[in-house]
Design an enzyme around this catalytic site. Structure first.
Site, PDB file in Angstrom:
ATOM      1  N   ASN A 102     -47.772 -37.684 -21.854  1.00 48.18           N
ATOM      2  CA  ASN A 102     -47.015 -37.858 -21.210  1.00 48.18           C
ATOM      3  C   ASN A 102     -46.615 -39.832 -20.967  1.00 48.18           C
ATOM      4  OD1 ASN A 102     -45.985 -38.014 -18.324  1.00 48.18           O
ATOM      5  ND2 ASN A 102     -47.352 -38.070 -17.679  1.00 48.18           N
ATOM      6  N   TRP A 103     -45.151 -39.263 -21.558  1.00 48.69           N
ATOM      7  CA  TRP A 103     -44.946 -40.535 -21.764  1.00 48.69           C
ATOM      8  C   TRP A 103     -44.479 -41.055 -20.626  1.00 48.69           C
ATOM      9  CZ3 TRP A 103     -40.439 -39.554 -26.049  1.00 48.69           C
ATOM     10  CH2 TRP A 103     -41.964 -39.713 -27.675  1.00 48.69           C
ATOM     11  N   LYS A 104     -44.588 -41.050 -19.993  1.00 49.55           N
ATOM     12  CA  LYS A 104     -44.462 -41.242 -17.795  1.00 49.55           C
ATOM     13  C   LYS A 104     -42.745 -42.225 -18.405  1.00 49.55           C
ATOM     14  CE  LYS A 104     -49.513 -41.909 -17.741  1.00 49.55           C
ATOM     15  NZ  LYS A 104     -50.071 -42.373 -16.416  1.00 49.55           N
ATOM     16  N   HIS A 125     -48.775 -34.702 -11.201  1.00 50.98           N
ATOM     17  CA  HIS A 125     -49.581 -35.302 -11.637  1.00 50.98           C
ATOM     18  C   HIS A 125     -50.882 -37.164 -10.648  1.00 50.98           C
ATOM     19  CE1 HIS A 125     -50.240 -39.229 -14.046  1.00 50.98           C
ATOM     20  NE2 HIS A 125     -50.562 -38.905 -14.908  1.00 50.98           N
ATOM     21  N   GLU A 143     -49.464 -39.442 -10.590  1.00 52.69           N
ATOM     22  CA  GLU A 143     -48.642 -41.169 -10.122  1.00 52.69           C
ATOM     23  C   GLU A 143     -47.679 -40.655  -9.179  1.00 52.69           C
ATOM     24  OE1 GLU A 143     -48.132 -42.135 -13.955  1.00 52.69           O
ATOM     25  OE2 GLU A 143     -50.386 -42.656 -13.997  1.00 52.69           O
ATOM     26  N   GLU A 155     -57.466 -34.434 -14.102  1.00 54.11           N
ATOM     27  CA  GLU A 155     -57.835 -36.145 -14.315  1.00 54.11           C
ATOM     28  C   GLU A 155     -58.321 -36.902 -13.454  1.00 54.11           C
ATOM     29  OE1 GLU A 155     -54.239 -36.763 -17.469  1.00 54.11           O
ATOM     30  OE2 GLU A 155     -53.586 -37.035 -15.378  1.00 54.11           O
ATOM     31  N   GLY A 201     -55.394 -44.756 -16.919  1.00 52.74           N
ATOM     32  CA  GLY A 201     -54.396 -45.745 -17.424  1.00 52.74           C
ATOM     33  C   GLY A 201     -55.341 -47.246 -16.939  1.00 52.74           C
ATOM     34  N   SER A 238     -57.439 -41.767 -19.859  1.00 53.13           N
ATOM     35  CA  SER A 238     -57.990 -42.532 -20.759  1.00 53.13           C
ATOM     36  C   SER A 238     -58.333 -42.517 -22.279  1.00 53.13           C
ATOM     37  CB  SER A 238     -58.436 -43.840 -20.434  1.00 53.13           C
ATOM     38  OG  SER A 238     -58.408 -44.226 -19.175  1.00 53.13           O
ATOM     39  N   GLY A 298     -51.506 -40.032 -21.448  1.00 54.36           N
ATOM     40  CA  GLY A 298     -50.846 -41.093 -21.401  1.00 54.36           C
ATOM     41  C   GLY A 298     -50.829 -42.209 -22.657  1.00 54.36           C
ATOM     42  N   GLY A 299     -50.782 -43.145 -22.058  1.00 51.35           N
ATOM     43  CA  GLY A 299     -50.942 -44.369 -23.067  1.00 51.35           C
ATOM     44  C   GLY A 299     -50.764 -43.986 -24.075  1.00 51.35           C
TER      45      GLY A 299
HETATM   46  P1  PGA Z   1     -53.619 -42.377 -19.613  1.00 49.91           P
HETATM   47  O1  PGA Z   1     -53.273 -41.804 -18.871  1.00 49.91           O
HETATM   48  O2  PGA Z   1     -53.473 -41.046 -21.149  1.00 49.91           O
HETATM   49  O3  PGA Z   1     -52.476 -44.304 -19.394  1.00 49.91           O
HETATM   50  O4  PGA Z   1     -55.024 -42.650 -18.923  1.00 49.91           O
HETATM   51  C1  PGA Z   1     -53.206 -40.202 -18.008  1.00 49.91           C
HETATM   52  C2  PGA Z   1     -52.098 -38.947 -17.444  1.00 49.91           C
HETATM   53  O5  PGA Z   1     -51.723 -40.297 -16.519  1.00 49.91           O
HETATM   54  O6  PGA Z   1     -51.822 -38.283 -17.745  1.00 49.91           O
END
Ligand code: PGA
Length: 251
Positions: free
Chosen positions: A10-12, A97, A99, A169, A175, A215, A236-237
């Site tokens: 997920n490149w957000k 998600h 967020e 998640e 994150g 993470s 994500g990251g």
């Molecule tokens: P992260 O994000 O790997 O940066 O913790 C995961 C996600 O938001 O799907």
């Protein structure tokens, strides 16, 4: 039942179109020859057609969107429909998600209508669920997950959920560098598979892919993928760097 693992990035809201194309191409080169795993990246909607064109139709790396609007079309300024996302070259869409729940007011009800829209457009929904830190501390983890599943999937029948993917998640692990420990992940994934069995059918519970997210890094993916009910990861990251993501898909 063998479930092919899915590693999704997920490149957000990172990378311009040019940067997304470069990263996707680098990843395609690095991932050449990897077998036995499905790979998906979700750049911004704006970058989807560019990345799709750069990778080509037959690429091992499939594309996903990070969100859709549930309506088919209409006067909804600023929104993008499932059909538009599909037409731009995506096969998957991430829905609900944390967020989006946290910053954009998404609820289990909007998640449900987005899953409906995704299925209508032949997109594979990756439905995100997870508890916050305070919910975990208050011992409400299983109650919350049950509610997110029950309300988010209300009204769907068994056949409709055939392609659904779940992503567990824990919000406190996203994150933050804090990954849920193997025992916590094992317990929740087992709980989710059993919930699907009780609410739907054993056959669906046996085949549904349950990803872990929060993470995930090259250094912890092996340990996570060793767990029986973990069928992949939503990253994500660490998915932003093609070299790190390549290490993750080669768990
Ligand atoms: P992260 O994000 O790997 O940066 O913790 C995961 C996600 O938001 O799907």
């Amino acid at each position: 039942m063998t479930r092919i693992p899915l590693i999704a990035g997920n490149w957000k809201m990172y990378k311009t179109g040019t940067q997304a194309v470069a990263a996707a191409k680098q990843l395609a080169d690095l991932a050449d020859g990897v077998n036995g795993v499905d790979i998906m990246i979700a750049p911004t909607a704006l970058s989807l057609p560019l990345v799709a064109a750069a990778l080509g139709k037959d690429s091992r790396i499939r594309l996903g969107a990070q969100n859709i609007y549930p309506g088919k079309e209409g006067a909804f300024t600023g929104e993008v429909s499932a059909e538009m996302i599909k037409d731009a070259g995506a096969d998957y869409v991430i829905i609900g998600h944390s967020e989006r729940r946290q910053f954009f007011g998404e609820t289990d009800e909007s998640v449900s209508s987005k899953i409906r829209a995704a299925l209508d457009a032949q997109l594979i929904p990756v439905m995100c669920i997870g508890e916050t830190e305070s919910q975990r501390e208050a011992d409400k983890t299983f109650f919350i997950l049950d509610k997110q599943i029950s309300d988010g999937l209300k009204g769907f029948d068994l056949e409709e959920l055939d392609s659904l993917i779940l992503a567990y998640e824990p919000v406190w692990a996203i994150g933050t560098g804090k990954t849920a420990g193997p025992d916590q992940v094992k317990e929740v994934h087992g709980f989710l598979r059993n919930l699907i069995k009780e609410k739907y059918a054993e056959a669906l519970a046996g085949k549904i892919r349950i990803l872990y997210g929060g993470s995930v890094k090259p250094g912890n993916i092996k340990e996570l993928m060793r767990l029986e009910d973990v069928d992949g990861a939503l990253v994500g990251g660490a998915s932003l760097n093609p070299e790190d993501f390549n290490k993750i898909i080669r768990f």
